[in-house]
Design a protein around this motif. Structure first.
Motif, PDB file in Angstrom:
ATOM      1  N   GLY A  21      66.728  56.249  25.137  1.00  0.00           N
ATOM      2  CA  GLY A  21      66.362  57.386  26.456  1.00  0.00           C
ATOM      3  C   GLY A  21      67.455  57.971  26.056  1.00  0.00           C
ATOM      4  O   GLY A  21      67.341  59.775  25.926  1.00  0.00           O
ATOM      5  N   THR A  22      68.504  57.389  26.126  1.00  0.00           N
ATOM      6  CA  THR A  22      69.711  58.353  26.080  1.00  0.00           C
ATOM      7  C   THR A  22      69.519  59.613  24.646  1.00  0.00           C
ATOM      8  O   THR A  22      70.665  60.113  24.554  1.00  0.00           O
ATOM      9  CB  THR A  22      71.032  57.296  26.572  1.00  0.00           C
ATOM     10  N   LEU A  23      70.055  58.459  24.076  1.00  0.00           N
ATOM     11  CA  LEU A  23      70.252  58.998  22.356  1.00  0.00           C
ATOM     12  C   LEU A  23      68.767  60.527  22.016  1.00  0.00           C
ATOM     13  O   LEU A  23      69.849  61.543  21.555  1.00  0.00           O
ATOM     14  CB  LEU A  23      69.679  58.205  21.324  1.00  0.00           C
ATOM     15  N   ALA A  24      67.746  60.186  22.717  1.00  0.00           N
ATOM     16  CA  ALA A  24      66.727  61.229  22.528  1.00  0.00           C
ATOM     17  C   ALA A  24      67.211  62.512  22.979  1.00  0.00           C
ATOM     18  O   ALA A  24      67.030  63.936  22.636  1.00  0.00           O
ATOM     19  CB  ALA A  24      65.576  60.595  23.021  1.00  0.00           C
ATOM     20  N   SER A  25      68.136  62.111  24.536  1.00  0.00           N
ATOM     21  CA  SER A  25      68.093  63.539  24.835  1.00  0.00           C
ATOM     22  C   SER A  25      69.566  63.822  24.335  1.00  0.00           C
ATOM     23  O   SER A  25      69.297  65.136  24.050  1.00  0.00           O
ATOM     24  CB  SER A  25      69.032  62.523  26.698  1.00  0.00           C
ATOM     25  N   PHE A  26      70.287  63.056  23.835  1.00  0.00           N
ATOM     26  CA  PHE A  26      71.621  63.725  23.119  1.00  0.00           C
ATOM     27  C   PHE A  26      70.840  64.130  21.683  1.00  0.00           C
ATOM     28  O   PHE A  26      70.947  65.546  21.065  1.00  0.00           O
ATOM     29  CB  PHE A  26      72.186  62.803  22.356  1.00  0.00           C
ATOM     30  N   ALA A  27      69.952  63.939  21.291  1.00  0.00           N
ATOM     31  CA  ALA A  27      69.155  64.374  19.698  1.00  0.00           C
ATOM     32  C   ALA A  27      68.812  65.313  19.849  1.00  0.00           C
ATOM     33  O   ALA A  27      68.421  66.678  18.753  1.00  0.00           O
ATOM     34  CB  ALA A  27      68.044  62.958  19.716  1.00  0.00           C
ATOM     35  N   ALA A  28      68.221  65.561  21.528  1.00  0.00           N
ATOM     36  CA  ALA A  28      67.074  66.750  21.631  1.00  0.00           C
ATOM     37  C   ALA A  28      67.981  68.565  21.727  1.00  0.00           C
ATOM     38  O   ALA A  28      66.694  69.525  21.531  1.00  0.00           O
ATOM     39  CB  ALA A  28      66.995  67.144  23.468  1.00  0.00           C
ATOM     40  N   ALA A  29      69.001  67.983  21.477  1.00  0.00           N
ATOM     41  CA  ALA A  29      69.574  69.521  20.855  1.00  0.00           C
ATOM     42  C   ALA A  29      69.614  69.714  19.211  1.00  0.00           C
ATOM     43  O   ALA A  29      69.765  70.728  19.083  1.00  0.00           O
ATOM     44  CB  ALA A  29      71.112  69.406  21.192  1.00  0.00           C
ATOM     45  N   ALA A  30      69.517  69.088  18.640  1.00  0.00           N
ATOM     46  CA  ALA A  30      68.586  69.280  17.479  1.00  0.00           C
ATOM     47  C   ALA A  30      67.835  70.420  16.875  1.00  0.00           C
ATOM     48  O   ALA A  30      67.133  70.080  17.618  1.00  0.00           O
ATOM     49  CB  ALA A  30      68.760  68.164  16.357  1.00  0.00           C
ATOM     50  N   LYS A  31      68.338  71.443  16.379  1.00  0.00           N
ATOM     51  CA  LYS A  31      67.096  72.156  15.459  1.00  0.00           C
ATOM     52  C   LYS A  31      66.080  71.423  14.460  1.00  0.00           C
ATOM     53  O   LYS A  31      66.608  71.857  13.112  1.00  0.00           O
ATOM     54  CB  LYS A  31      68.010  73.322  15.043  1.00  0.00           C
ATOM     55  N   ALA A  32      65.402  70.930  15.142  1.00  0.00           N
ATOM     56  CA  ALA A  32      64.449  70.361  14.469  1.00  0.00           C
ATOM     57  C   ALA A  32      63.703  71.366  13.277  1.00  0.00           C
ATOM     58  O   ALA A  32      63.157  71.938  13.429  1.00  0.00           O
ATOM     59  CB  ALA A  32      63.827  69.008  14.694  1.00  0.00           C
ATOM     60  N   PRO A  33      63.216  70.598  12.260  1.00  0.00           N
ATOM     61  CA  PRO A  33      62.080  71.302  11.200  1.00  0.00           C
ATOM     62  C   PRO A  33      61.343  71.557  12.151  1.00  0.00           C
ATOM     63  O   PRO A  33      60.562  70.587  12.336  1.00  0.00           O
ATOM     64  CB  PRO A  33      62.156  70.915  10.190  1.00  0.00           C
ATOM     65  N   THR A  34      60.427  73.229  11.574  1.00  0.00           N
ATOM     66  CA  THR A  34      59.406  73.529  12.338  1.00  0.00           C
ATOM     67  C   THR A  34      58.261  73.533  11.213  1.00  0.00           C
ATOM     68  O   THR A  34      58.918  73.633   9.925  1.00  0.00           O
ATOM     69  CB  THR A  34      59.313  74.755  12.717  1.00  0.00           C
ATOM     70  N   LEU A  35      57.173  72.807  12.413  1.00  0.00           N
ATOM     71  CA  LEU A  35      56.351  71.748  10.536  1.00  0.00           C
ATOM     72  C   LEU A  35      55.203  72.845  10.771  1.00  0.00           C
ATOM     73  O   LEU A  35      54.333  72.412  10.735  1.00  0.00           O
ATOM     74  CB  LEU A  35      56.028  70.596  11.149  1.00  0.00           C
ATOM     75  N   THR A  36      54.547  74.358  10.918  1.00  0.00           N
ATOM     76  CA  THR A  36      53.543  74.655  11.404  1.00  0.00           C
ATOM     77  C   THR A  36      53.138  75.288   9.816  1.00  0.00           C
ATOM     78  O   THR A  36      53.904  75.292   9.009  1.00  0.00           O
ATOM     79  CB  THR A  36      53.717  76.500  11.753  1.00  0.00           C
ATOM     80  N   LYS A  37      51.533  75.615   9.227  1.00  0.00           N
ATOM     81  CA  LYS A  37      51.835  76.042   8.014  1.00  0.00           C
ATOM     82  C   LYS A  37      51.862  77.257   7.805  1.00  0.00           C
ATOM     83  O   LYS A  37      52.710  77.202   6.495  1.00  0.00           O
ATOM     84  CB  LYS A  37      50.361  76.637   8.053  1.00  0.00           C
TER      85      LYS A  37
END
Length: 331
Positions: A21-37
């Motif tokens: 949970g802690t790591l997920a909160s930290f990682a939430a700041a990452a700008k993950a790729p958008t996967l829309t078509k």
């Protein structure tokens, strides 16, 4: 003492959940790729992968679904030179992704560093139930013990007849088929069964192409071989999977999605990996491809005949991916 042991296990489990949970909160700041078509349709370029013949079909299935989802301008090529062969190319900087049925070894990591390949990321993408198979004509063998498998495959073994394996088996010539020495499957099997990686008899029909092994076992009445679960699934009309006796429980266990995920299929259950070169991971198409894998992991695994990650494994994999994105985007 039992109560104390259970309490310690519970504390460890809670701590592990809290850490994720802690790591997920930290990682939430990452700008993950958008996967829309629409976003996928803007991607272009090439992605090269090579390595494990076991993981190859998974990466191929992921590539097909990724392109179908909208990334039609991304060209993804997948080779199957074996886990060792894939790491060799990866550490020479020749490919973006290395498919692996075992973790990278220290000596391989040293080669990567010596060649200035730079940082890399390892992602767990699926599970496998390494499957021991025989011909459909084999009516006598149903379950083998680890000791019997070792008797067959250990270095210097002279076992050449099924009666040598078990006295109740018929007088039928035993012919063996298995992965070549560059295969991660070969290394995993030999370590799990013979007690040391790469320790194996050498007088068997070897190939890095699992389809060749399928043909060999299926066409030989006394044949026996081993490879990844997906190849058995594709060819179960031609092959029979043997149960393996779990050394701890003494029960014969059939390789399957359920037994691999529950760890009942021991000692031949294992995780599977995709390694991404650091410089490649910073490219939008590569990040999006791996993001697509973790957003659709179960569908990809099911399509390719693999054992999906457990819920806990997938949560850890997604956190690992998000942290990798965050680190790559900082460079």
């Amino acid at each position: 003492m039992r109560h104390s042991s259970r309490l310690r296990r519970a504390v460890v489990a809670v701590a592990a959940v809290a850490l994720v949970g802690t790591l997920a909160s930290f990682a939430a700041a990452a700008k993950a790729p958008t996967l829309t078509k629409a976003a996928l349709s803007r991607l272009s370029g090439t992605i090269t992968a090579d390595g494990s013949s076991t993981v190859g079909p998974y990466t191929t299935a992921a590539a097909e679904l990724f392109r179908r989802a909208g990334a039609g301008k991304v060209d993804i090529t997948v080779g199957i030179s074996g886990t060792g062969g894939g790491f060799e190319r990866f550490c020479r900087g020749e490919i973006d992704l290395s498919d692996a049925s075992r973790p990278m070894r220290n000596r391989e990591a040293s080669v990567c560093k010596d060649n200035n390949v730079g940082s890399w990321r390892a992602f767990t993408v699926a599970n496998d139930a390494l499957t021991v198979v025989v011909s459909r004509e084999n009516t006598w063998a149903t379950c083998l013990t680890v000791a019997e498998l070792k008797k067959i495959w250990e270095p210097g073994s002279k076992v050449s007849n099924w009666r040598d394996v078990r006295s109740t088996f018929p007088n039928e010539r035993l012919e063996l088929f298995g992965p070549g020495t560059d295969s991660g499957t070969f290394e995993y099997f030999t370590e799990a069964i013979n007690g040391r990686a790469r320790a194996s008899r050498s007088d068997y029909s070897a190939s890095e192409d699992d389809n060749v092994l399928v043909q060999g076992v299926a066409g030989t009445k006394g044949g026996l071989g081993y490879f990844g679960f997906s190849y058995y699934e594709e060819n179960q009309s031609r092959l029979k999977a043997l149960q393996v006796e779990n050394p701890k429980t003494g029960k014969c266990v059939t390789p399957s999605v359920a037994t691999a995920q529950s760890n009942a299929y021991k000692p031949l259950s294992r995780p599977l990996f995709v390694y991404a070169k650091g410089s490649s991971f910073r490219r939008p198409a590569v990040q999006a491809f791996l993001a697509y894998i973790f957003a659709n992991e179960k569908a990809i695994a099911t399509r390719a005949g693999f054992v999906p990650l457990t819920t806990a494994q997938l949560a850890r994999a997604r956190v690992n991916f998000d942290l990798a994105v965050k680190a790559a985007n900082r460079v």
